[in-house]
Every structure is written in structure tokens, then in C-alpha cells.
Scaffold this motif. Structure first.
Motif, PDB file in Angstrom:
ATOM      1  N   ILE A  63      28.482 -77.084   7.531  1.00  0.00           N
ATOM      2  CA  ILE A  63      28.976 -78.151   8.395  1.00  0.00           C
ATOM      3  C   ILE A  63      30.512 -78.175   8.498  1.00  0.00           C
ATOM      4  O   ILE A  63      31.064 -78.594   9.506  1.00  0.00           O
ATOM      5  N   ASN A  64      31.183 -77.684   7.463  1.00  0.00           N
ATOM      6  CA  ASN A  64      32.658 -77.664   7.504  1.00  0.00           C
ATOM      7  C   ASN A  64      33.209 -76.309   7.960  1.00  0.00           C
ATOM      8  O   ASN A  64      34.417 -76.062   7.859  1.00  0.00           O
ATOM      9  N   ALA A  65      32.335 -75.418   8.481  1.00  0.00           N
ATOM     10  CA  ALA A  65      32.777 -74.067   8.857  1.00  0.00           C
ATOM     11  C   ALA A  65      33.953 -74.074   9.845  1.00  0.00           C
ATOM     12  O   ALA A  65      34.906 -73.306   9.662  1.00  0.00           O
ATOM     13  N   PRO A  66      33.947 -74.920  10.887  1.00  0.00           N
ATOM     14  CA  PRO A  66      35.086 -74.876  11.825  1.00  0.00           C
ATOM     15  C   PRO A  66      36.410 -75.225  11.145  1.00  0.00           C
ATOM     16  O   PRO A  66      37.435 -74.578  11.403  1.00  0.00           O
ATOM     17  N   GLU A  67      36.394 -76.227  10.270  1.00  0.00           N
ATOM     18  CA  GLU A  67      37.634 -76.612   9.573  1.00  0.00           C
ATOM     19  C   GLU A  67      38.091 -75.506   8.625  1.00  0.00           C
ATOM     20  O   GLU A  67      39.284 -75.205   8.535  1.00  0.00           O
ATOM     21  N   ILE A  68      37.118 -74.879   7.923  1.00  0.00           N
ATOM     22  CA  ILE A  68      37.462 -73.780   7.007  1.00  0.00           C
ATOM     23  C   ILE A  68      38.033 -72.605   7.806  1.00  0.00           C
ATOM     24  O   ILE A  68      39.026 -71.985   7.417  1.00  0.00           O
ATOM     25  N   LEU A  69      37.399 -72.328   8.934  1.00  0.00           N
ATOM     26  CA  LEU A  69      37.862 -71.216   9.779  1.00  0.00           C
ATOM     27  C   LEU A  69      39.295 -71.467  10.249  1.00  0.00           C
ATOM     28  O   LEU A  69      40.158 -70.582  10.177  1.00  0.00           O
ATOM     29  N   GLU A  70      39.547 -72.698  10.679  1.00  0.00           N
ATOM     30  CA  GLU A  70      40.899 -73.028  11.142  1.00  0.00           C
ATOM     31  C   GLU A  70      41.904 -72.838  10.002  1.00  0.00           C
ATOM     32  O   GLU A  70      42.983 -72.259  10.187  1.00  0.00           O
ATOM     33  N   SER A  71      41.535 -73.305   8.848  1.00  0.00           N
ATOM     34  CA  SER A  71      42.448 -73.208   7.710  1.00  0.00           C
ATOM     35  C   SER A  71      42.672 -71.740   7.317  1.00  0.00           C
ATOM     36  O   SER A  71      43.795 -71.329   7.027  1.00  0.00           O
ATOM     37  N   GLU A  72      41.603 -70.914   7.363  1.00  0.00           N
ATOM     38  CA  GLU A  72      41.768 -69.495   7.028  1.00  0.00           C
ATOM     39  C   GLU A  72      42.649 -68.787   8.065  1.00  0.00           C
ATOM     40  O   GLU A  72      43.458 -67.931   7.719  1.00  0.00           O
ATOM     41  N   LEU A  73      42.480 -69.156   9.325  1.00  0.00           N
ATOM     42  CA  LEU A  73      43.311 -68.527  10.358  1.00  0.00           C
ATOM     43  C   LEU A  73      44.769 -68.978  10.240  1.00  0.00           C
ATOM     44  O   LEU A  73      45.689 -68.188  10.464  1.00  0.00           O
ATOM     45  N   ASN A  74      44.975 -70.216   9.886  1.00  0.00           N
ATOM     46  CA  ASN A  74      46.349 -70.695   9.683  1.00  0.00           C
ATOM     47  C   ASN A  74      47.026 -69.970   8.520  1.00  0.00           C
ATOM     48  O   ASN A  74      48.238 -69.783   8.528  1.00  0.00           O
ATOM     49  N   ARG A  75      46.215 -69.548   7.542  1.00  0.00           N
ATOM     50  CA  ARG A  75      46.794 -68.872   6.368  1.00  0.00           C
ATOM     51  C   ARG A  75      46.784 -67.348   6.529  1.00  0.00           C
ATOM     52  O   ARG A  75      47.221 -66.637   5.644  1.00  0.00           O
ATOM     53  N   TRP A  76      46.247 -66.859   7.667  1.00  0.00           N
ATOM     54  CA  TRP A  76      46.097 -65.410   7.855  1.00  0.00           C
ATOM     55  C   TRP A  76      47.477 -64.750   7.838  1.00  0.00           C
ATOM     56  O   TRP A  76      48.364 -65.124   8.588  1.00  0.00           O
ATOM     57  N   LYS A  77      47.629 -63.729   7.007  1.00  0.00           N
ATOM     58  CA  LYS A  77      48.976 -63.159   6.816  1.00  0.00           C
ATOM     59  C   LYS A  77      49.323 -62.143   7.907  1.00  0.00           C
ATOM     60  O   LYS A  77      50.468 -62.019   8.308  1.00  0.00           O
ATOM     61  N   ASP A  78      48.305 -61.412   8.390  1.00  0.00           N
ATOM     62  CA  ASP A  78      48.571 -60.394   9.403  1.00  0.00           C
ATOM     63  C   ASP A  78      48.843 -61.087  10.745  1.00  0.00           C
ATOM     64  O   ASP A  78      48.535 -62.266  10.912  1.00  0.00           O
ATOM     65  N   THR A  79      49.380 -60.317  11.708  1.00  0.00           N
ATOM     66  CA  THR A  79      49.640 -60.935  13.022  1.00  0.00           C
ATOM     67  C   THR A  79      48.490 -60.699  13.992  1.00  0.00           C
ATOM     68  O   THR A  79      48.519 -61.168  15.118  1.00  0.00           O
ATOM     69  N   SER A  80      47.497 -59.917  13.581  1.00  0.00           N
ATOM     70  CA  SER A  80      46.345 -59.732  14.459  1.00  0.00           C
ATOM     71  C   SER A  80      45.092 -59.642  13.602  1.00  0.00           C
ATOM     72  O   SER A  80      45.163 -59.630  12.370  1.00  0.00           O
ATOM     73  N   MET A  81      43.951 -59.565  14.266  1.00  0.00           N
ATOM     74  CA  MET A  81      42.695 -59.558  13.521  1.00  0.00           C
ATOM     75  C   MET A  81      41.661 -58.710  14.262  1.00  0.00           C
ATOM     76  O   MET A  81      41.647 -58.680  15.494  1.00  0.00           O
ATOM     77  N   THR A 303      48.843 -61.995  19.226  1.00  0.00           N
ATOM     78  CA  THR A 303      49.203 -62.312  17.850  1.00  0.00           C
ATOM     79  C   THR A 303      48.564 -63.652  17.544  1.00  0.00           C
ATOM     80  O   THR A 303      48.274 -64.441  18.435  1.00  0.00           O
ATOM     81  N   ILE A 304      48.301 -63.871  16.280  1.00  0.00           N
ATOM     82  CA  ILE A 304      47.717 -65.161  15.927  1.00  0.00           C
ATOM     83  C   ILE A 304      48.868 -66.149  15.877  1.00  0.00           C
ATOM     84  O   ILE A 304      49.477 -66.381  14.855  1.00  0.00           O
ATOM     85  N   SER A 305      49.205 -66.656  17.042  1.00  0.00           N
ATOM     86  CA  SER A 305      50.441 -67.428  17.144  1.00  0.00           C
ATOM     87  C   SER A 305      50.213 -68.934  17.248  1.00  0.00           C
ATOM     88  O   SER A 305      51.093 -69.720  16.930  1.00  0.00           O
ATOM     89  N   SER A 306      49.034 -69.311  17.688  1.00  0.00           N
ATOM     90  CA  SER A 306      48.833 -70.733  17.967  1.00  0.00           C
ATOM     91  C   SER A 306      48.367 -71.454  16.710  1.00  0.00           C
ATOM     92  O   SER A 306      47.305 -72.036  16.661  1.00  0.00           O
ATOM     93  N   LYS A 307      49.156 -71.343  15.662  1.00  0.00           N
ATOM     94  CA  LYS A 307      48.689 -71.863  14.383  1.00  0.00           C
ATOM     95  C   LYS A 307      48.790 -73.379  14.252  1.00  0.00           C
ATOM     96  O   LYS A 307      48.477 -73.938  13.214  1.00  0.00           O
ATOM     97  N   GLN A 308      49.214 -74.022  15.320  1.00  0.00           N
ATOM     98  CA  GLN A 308      49.257 -75.487  15.248  1.00  0.00           C
ATOM     99  C   GLN A 308      47.962 -76.088  15.787  1.00  0.00           C
ATOM    100  O   GLN A 308      47.857 -77.278  15.995  1.00  0.00           O
ATOM    101  N   CYS A 309      46.969 -75.214  16.016  1.00  0.00           N
ATOM    102  CA  CYS A 309      45.686 -75.671  16.546  1.00  0.00           C
ATOM    103  C   CYS A 309      45.131 -76.834  15.738  1.00  0.00           C
ATOM    104  O   CYS A 309      45.146 -76.806  14.523  1.00  0.00           O
ATOM    105  N   ARG A 310      44.638 -77.852  16.423  1.00  0.00           N
ATOM    106  CA  ARG A 310      44.123 -79.015  15.720  1.00  0.00           C
ATOM    107  C   ARG A 310      42.619 -79.090  15.915  1.00  0.00           C
ATOM    108  O   ARG A 310      42.125 -79.189  17.018  1.00  0.00           O
ATOM    109  N   ILE A 311      41.903 -79.055  14.845  1.00  0.00           N
ATOM    110  CA  ILE A 311      40.445 -79.054  14.916  1.00  0.00           C
ATOM    111  C   ILE A 311      39.921 -80.320  15.585  1.00  0.00           C
ATOM    112  O   ILE A 311      38.915 -80.317  16.247  1.00  0.00           O
TER     113      ILE A 311
END
Ligand code: SF4
Length: 315
Positions: A63-81, A303-311
Motif C-alpha cells: 500500500i505504501n509502494a508509491p511513496e517508497i518509490l518516490e523516496s527511492e527515486l529522490n535518493r537515486w544517485k545516478d542521473t538516469s535509470m 535525467t532524473i531531474s524532477s525530484k521535487q515531485c509530490r506524491i
């Protein structure tokens, strides 16, 4: 039977992580699995295993997968995936998705971060999210897993899936909306779905709805899968084929392998050559590696640039 006579129960669970690497043959990528367990109850399923004894009867929505995903993407160190596969160990559009909408919210997160993805499904429920895919059609594709057009066979080998005609209606809507689609005929099951007529009937339907890519593979066996397949052979009244399975897969009862075992090369070549012939005579491409390559190129431009995404925007 390999599942109970009651409908599966659906429960919530909380996950600590959601994005995972996977490797199948030479293909590596990322995957997310919004659910654990699967309502489709396919007897040949590779995702069932010792660690998941209630796989067919207890479905957990992370049930918390979207929030976890957002948090993992915000912490993603590489610039692409690498493109993300949804999903590798369950159907992300099974019945529980109508109740929870977890897959939809994960897809919205991936889109917000501009990450390419592809979805494997047997379900028509995905139609609910058609607009999401249409608006992201250059960065995603859908792989429809179709094993048969014969409803009597389908009700036995994958009893929880929607009717094939309904799934093809959905596929047509996706194709007509400009979303890239592949049909994966997998697994092709010896003596049940491997005849030339059977394969031709699936490829015909694909051609009718405008599918441009078809792939397929022959069933692999593992101890627990063989137990279910043997039950299926008995249900079809063709237990005599057990000896043929022993010949094709090179074993003698009991079948104890804990790893997936392929059929012999002669059998695989015969079945796949027939499928490839059916596909090529209709001007359809065999395999969907081209679609994955296109997505992999796309991701290099992002690039994973939109890291201010709000769930909260999605809820
Ligand atoms: S849809 Fe896929 S994951 Fe679900 S039971 Fe069938 S094969 Fe397994």
C-alpha cells in the motif's frame, strides 16, 4: 487444485523497498512489484515458490509502494535509470488493483520522474489507465501475456484471468491509441497449447487488432510447476503425455529440480520455428527487444531531474 475453492483474500502490507534490479538471460533492468501473490492463478506460474506458499490465495497490496518509490527515486544517485518492468513476479493489474490503485499511483510517480517503463499483464483492468499510457506513449510499452484463445483451456490453466476476447478488445484500444504493444505467447505448453492450429489462432487475433510485435517461449519446468502441470494433464484427460514430458524435458518421475529446466532443443526449435513462421508471414516482428532498446535510448536523453515531485498530487 493448486488454489483454494474460495476467492483470494486481499490484504494490505507495508514495504521497505520497491525498486529492484533483475537479470533474465542477457537482459538486465529494474522492476517493481506492487503486489505479492496473484489472483490469476496460472498453473504454470514461475513466480510461485517456497517463500510464497499462499501465492494464489492471499494477495498483498504494498500500500505504501508509491511513496517508497518516490523516496527511492529522490535518493537515486545516478542521473538516469534503466527502463522499469512492471512487474516481474505478479500481475500489477490483477483484481486487487481495482481496489487499491497502487500500480496506477506508481506509474504516475515514474512518469513524474520521466522514467521509461513497460508493463506485463494478462488483464483488461489496465484499460482504466489508458489515458496515462496514451500521454506517455513514447516512453512506455505494454506486453500482453496470451497463452490461448480457447476459453475451455484458459479456465483450467489460468482460471483467474479475463476472457481472451475481452483482453483483445482492450489491446485494440491500446493499439488504436498509438501505444506500442507486444503479445507474449508464454508459456507454450506441450500437448495443450503447442499445436500449429493453436499458435495460428493466437497470431491471427494479434494481426486482427494490429499487434506489431509477438514473442513466445516454451514452458520451463521446476518441481512445483511440474506438480501443477501434471494435475492439468489429468484434468484434460491426457495423462499419457507424462511419458512424453519425460522425453521432452529429460527426466524420470519424480521431477525434483529446484531450478527451471528447459525442454530439449529439438522440441523448442520445432515450436518456435512454427511461431516465427506464423509471425513473419503476417509481417509482424518476432520479439520485443527492439522496444526495450528504444526505451533504453529514451532514458539516456532524460535525467532524473524532477525530484521535487509530490506524491500528494496523485492521491
Ligand atoms: S498472471 Fe503471471 S504472476 Fe500471475 S499467476 Fe499468472 S503467471 Fe503468475
Amino acid at each position: 487444485m493448486w488454489y483454494s475453492d474460495r476467492a483470494p483474500t486481499i490484504e494490505r502490507k507495508y514495504s521497505k523497498s520497491i525498486l529492484r534490479y533483475f537479470k533474465v538471460g542477457s537482459h538486465i533492468g529494474m522492476t517493481i512489484n506492487p503486489y505479492q501473490g496473484c489472483h490469476h492463478r496460472c498453473g504454470y506460474c514461475y513466480a510461485t515458490y517456497k517463500w510464497s506458499p499462499d501465492f494464489y490465495d492471499k494477495i498483498y497490496g504494498k500500500i505504501n509502494a508509491p511513496e517508497i518509490l518516490e523516496s527511492e527515486l529522490n535518493r537515486w544517485k545516478d542521473t538516469s535509470m534503466l527502463p522499469v518492468m512492471i512487474s516481474s513476479a505478479t500481475d500489477a493489474y490483477q483484481f486487487a488493483e481495482a481496489k487499491f490503485g497502487i500500480t496506477k499511483r506508481c506509474i504516475q510517480v515514474l512518469q513524474q520522474f520521466q522514467i521509461p517503463f513497460y508493463v506485463f499483464t494478462k488483464s483488461s483492468l489496465i484499460e482504466r489507465d489508458l489515458n496515462l499510457f496514451r500521454n506517455y506513449s513514447s516512453n512506455c510499452f505494454i506486453v500482453w501475456s496470451i497463452t490461448t484463445t480457447d476459453e475451455k483451456i484458459k479456465r483450467i490453466i489460468e482460471p483467474g484471468t479475463p476472457p481472451t476476447t475481452r483482453v483483445f478488445e482492450t489491446i485494440m484500444k491500446f493499439v488504436d491509441s498509438g501505444i506500442k504493444c507486444c503479445v507474449n505467447i508464454d508459456p507454450i505448453i506441450p500437448f495443450i497449447t503447442d499445436s500449429e492450429e493453436h499458435i495460428a489462432s493466437i497470431v491471427d487475433k494479434c494481426q486482427q487488432v494490429g499487434i506489431r510485435y509477438i514473442s513466445g517461449s516454451v514452458l520451463r519446468l521446476r518441481h512445483d510447476i511440474w506438480v501443477r502441470i501434471r494435475e492439468i494433464l489429468e484434468l484434460f484427460g491426457i495423462s499419457w503425455t507424462i511419458e512424453e514430458y519425460e522425453r521432452i524435458y529429460g527426466f524420470q518421475e519424480p521431477f525434483m529440480h529446484d531450478n527451471n529446466q528447459s525442454a530439449n532443443k529439438t522440441y523448442i526449435d520445432k515450436v518456435l520455428d512454427n511461431l516465427k513462421d506464423e509471425v513473419s508471414t503476417r509481417n509482424i516482428v518476432f520479439g520485443f527487444s527492439e522496444l526495450i532498446e528504444q526505451l533504453t535510448k529514451v532514458k539516456q536523453e532524460y535525467t532524473i531531474s524532477s525530484k521535487q515531485c509530490r506524491i500528494s498530487e496523485f492521491v
